[in-house]
Design an enzyme around this catalytic site. Structure first.
Site, PDB file in Angstrom:
ATOM      1  N   CYS A 104      97.812  -2.004  55.633  1.00 37.90           N
ATOM      2  CA  CYS A 104      97.027  -0.785  55.809  1.00 37.90           C
ATOM      3  C   CYS A 104      96.570  -0.679  57.256  1.00 37.90           C
ATOM      4  CB  CYS A 104      95.816  -0.821  54.876  1.00 37.90           C
ATOM      5  SG  CYS A 104      94.702   0.584  55.015  1.00 37.90           S
ATOM      6  N   CYS A 105      96.662   0.521  57.824  1.00 39.23           N
ATOM      7  CA  CYS A 105      96.017   0.806  59.109  1.00 39.23           C
ATOM      8  C   CYS A 105      95.164   2.053  58.918  1.00 39.23           C
ATOM      9  CB  CYS A 105      97.027   0.945  60.242  1.00 39.23           C
ATOM     10  SG  CYS A 105      98.136   2.364  60.133  1.00 39.23           S
ATOM     11  N   ALA A 106      94.833   2.745  59.984  1.00 43.60           N
ATOM     12  CA  ALA A 106      93.883   3.852  59.863  1.00 43.60           C
ATOM     13  C   ALA A 106      94.442   5.006  59.028  1.00 43.60           C
ATOM     14  CB  ALA A 106      93.466   4.346  61.242  1.00 43.60           C
TER      15      ALA A 106
END
Length: 364
Positions: free
Chosen positions: A96-98
Site C-alpha cells: 500500500c502507498c498513498a
C-alpha cells in the site's frame, strides 16, 4: 487478490486484518494508517521531501529519476531485505502507498524481480481511508444502547463482555478521565477512526448485529474525538445506568488505577523508574483538574496522595489512597456525572447494579 478493488474488497481487507506493508514515508504513516499496517517506507521523510520539491520545480520525470538515485545501492538493498522479510512473514499481505501510485508499483516490481509476487491496494491508503469513513457512517445508523454510570461502575468491562459491544476507550487507549492515560500512546485521529471502523466492521460481520452496545462517552476520549456521525447517534441513544454500591466502585478503582497501573509501570520500566512513572501518572491526573478543585482542595488532596504513595512504597498497601480518592469521587466526579446524566434523563431506560444491567443488555 486482484489489483482492481471493489468496495467489498476494501472492507474485506479491514475485516480480515490483512497485513499491509505500507511504503509511505513515516510522516504520512504517523498521520494516519490502517490497523494491520507496518511501515516499511520506500523513501524516508527527507527523501520524500526532496522528491516532492523536485516534482514541483522540474516535473515528474526529474522527480522519478531523483527518487531512484536516492534509493539505490546499499539503501535499496537494506529496504529490499526488509520488504522480502515482511512478505515472507505475511504471505497473505498486500502493499500500500498513498494512492496506489508509483511507490507501491515500484516496490511491487522490485519484489517481482527478486522472485516475489505480491499484490497491492489499487487506490492505496486513500481508498482504504474512504472505505473506513463510509463504513462508520453506515454502521452508526444501527440502534445504540449506552452503558452509563459513575466512575468505577465497571462500564467498560460490561461493554467488553457483549458480543455487540465496542470498547471505545480500549480503541482510544485512554479511559476518558483525568487519570485515563495508559502506557500505550494514543493513535493519531485518523488511525483511531480507522481502527474503530475496522472493529465495527469485524463485529458486524461476526453476527446478525441488531444494535451496538457502547459506553456513554463524551466527544473526547483523551486526545481522540469520536467521529461526528457516531457521536450524533450516541446523543440520541437509550442509556442503561449501572448503580453499584460505593464500596464496590472503590474496589474496582483500587484494582484498575493503583494495583494494575503500578504493575504495568514497573513491568514496563523496572521497579525504580516504574515507581517514579506511576507516581508522576497519579500526580499528573490530579493536577489536570486542579482548577476545578480549587487550589486549597487540590493541595490537600495532593498531600494525601503523597502520604498514600509513601505508605504504598513502604508497606505495599494501597488503602491509603482512599483518603484522597473518596473525597475526589464524592466532591468532583460523582456530582459531575450526575449533572451530565440529569441533562439526558429522558434517555435513561434502565437502572440497576452491574449484574442486572448485564442481564438487561443481553435481552435487548
Amino acid at each position: 487478490m486482484q489489483e482492481r478493488h471493489t468496495e467489498q474488497d476494501y472492507r474485506a481487507l479491514l475485516i480480515a486484518d490483512t497485513p499491509i506493508i505500507d511504503v509511505r514515508a513515516p510522516i504520512e504513516f504517523e498521520q494516519g494508517a490502517m490497523p494491520a499496517a507496518i511501515n516499511l517506507p520506500l523513501m524516508d521523510n527527507d527523501e520524500r521531501a526532496s522528491v516532492g520539491t523536485c516534482y514541483k520545480q522540474q516535473g515528474s520525470d526529474a522527480a522519478l529519476a531523483l527518487g531512484h538515485k536516492l534509493v539505490a545501492g546499499e539503501i535499496r538493498q537494506q529496504r529490499m531485505y526488509a520488504w522480502r522479510a515482511a512478505c515472507l512473514q505475511n504471505p497473505q499481505g498486500i502493499l500500500c502507498c498513498a494512492r496506489g501510485g508509483q511507490r507501491s508499483h515500484i516496490v511491487q516490481r522490485w519484489l517481482h524481480e527478486a522472485g516475489i509476487d505480491y499484490p497491492l491496494v489499487e487506490g492505496g491508503y486513500k481508498a482504504l481511508r474512504q472505505t473506513a469513513i463510509q463504513a462508520t457512517i453506515e454502521l452508526a445508523q444501527k440502534p445504540i444502547v449506552l452503558i452509563g454510570g459513575c466512575t468505577g461502575s465497571g462500564k467498560t468491562l460490561l461493554v467488553q463482555q457483549q458480543p455487540n459491544g465496542v470498547d471505545l476507550e480500549g480503541l482510544a487507549r485512554h479511559r476518558g478521565s483525568a487519570f485515563g492515560r495508559t502506557l500505550q500512546p494514543q493513535l493519531s485521529q485518523a488511525s483511531f477512526e480507522n481502527l474503530l471502523a475496522a472493529e465495527m466492521l469485524k463485529t458486524d460481520a461476526r453476527q446478525d448485529l441488531r444494535l451496538w452496545v457502547l459506553e456513554d462517552e463524551s466527544r473526547m476520549i483523551g486526545s481522540n474525538h469520536l467521529p461526528e456521525c457516531l457521536r450524533e447517534r450516541m446523543t440520541q441513544a437509550a442509556i442503561a445506568v449501572v448503580e453499584d454500591p460505593f464500596e464496590i466502585r472503590l474496589e474496582r478503582l483500587n484494582e484498575e488505577y493503583f494495583l494494575r497501573m503500578h504493575h504495568d509501570f514497573t513491568h514496563a520500566y523496572g521497579d525504580e523508574q516504574g515507581w517514579q512513572e506511576y507516581c508522576e501518572y497519579l500526580h499528573h491526573g490530579l493536577s489536570a483538574i486542579k482548577r476545578r478543585l480549587g487550589l486549597q482542595r487540590y493541595n490537600e488532596l495532593a498531600a494525601q496522595l503523597d502520604t498514600a504513595l509513601t505508605t504504598q512504597l513502604t508497606t505495599g498497601s494501597t488503602d491509603g489512597h482512599l483518603a484522597w480518592l473518596v473525597p475526589l469521587l464524592k466532591e468532583y466526579y460523582d456530582p459531575m456525572y450526575r449533572y451530565q446524566l440529569e441533562k439526558k434523563a429522558e434517555k435513561v431506560v434502565f437502572r440497576g447494579e452491574w449484574a442486572e444491567v448485564a442481564v438487561w443488555v443481553k435481552a435487548q
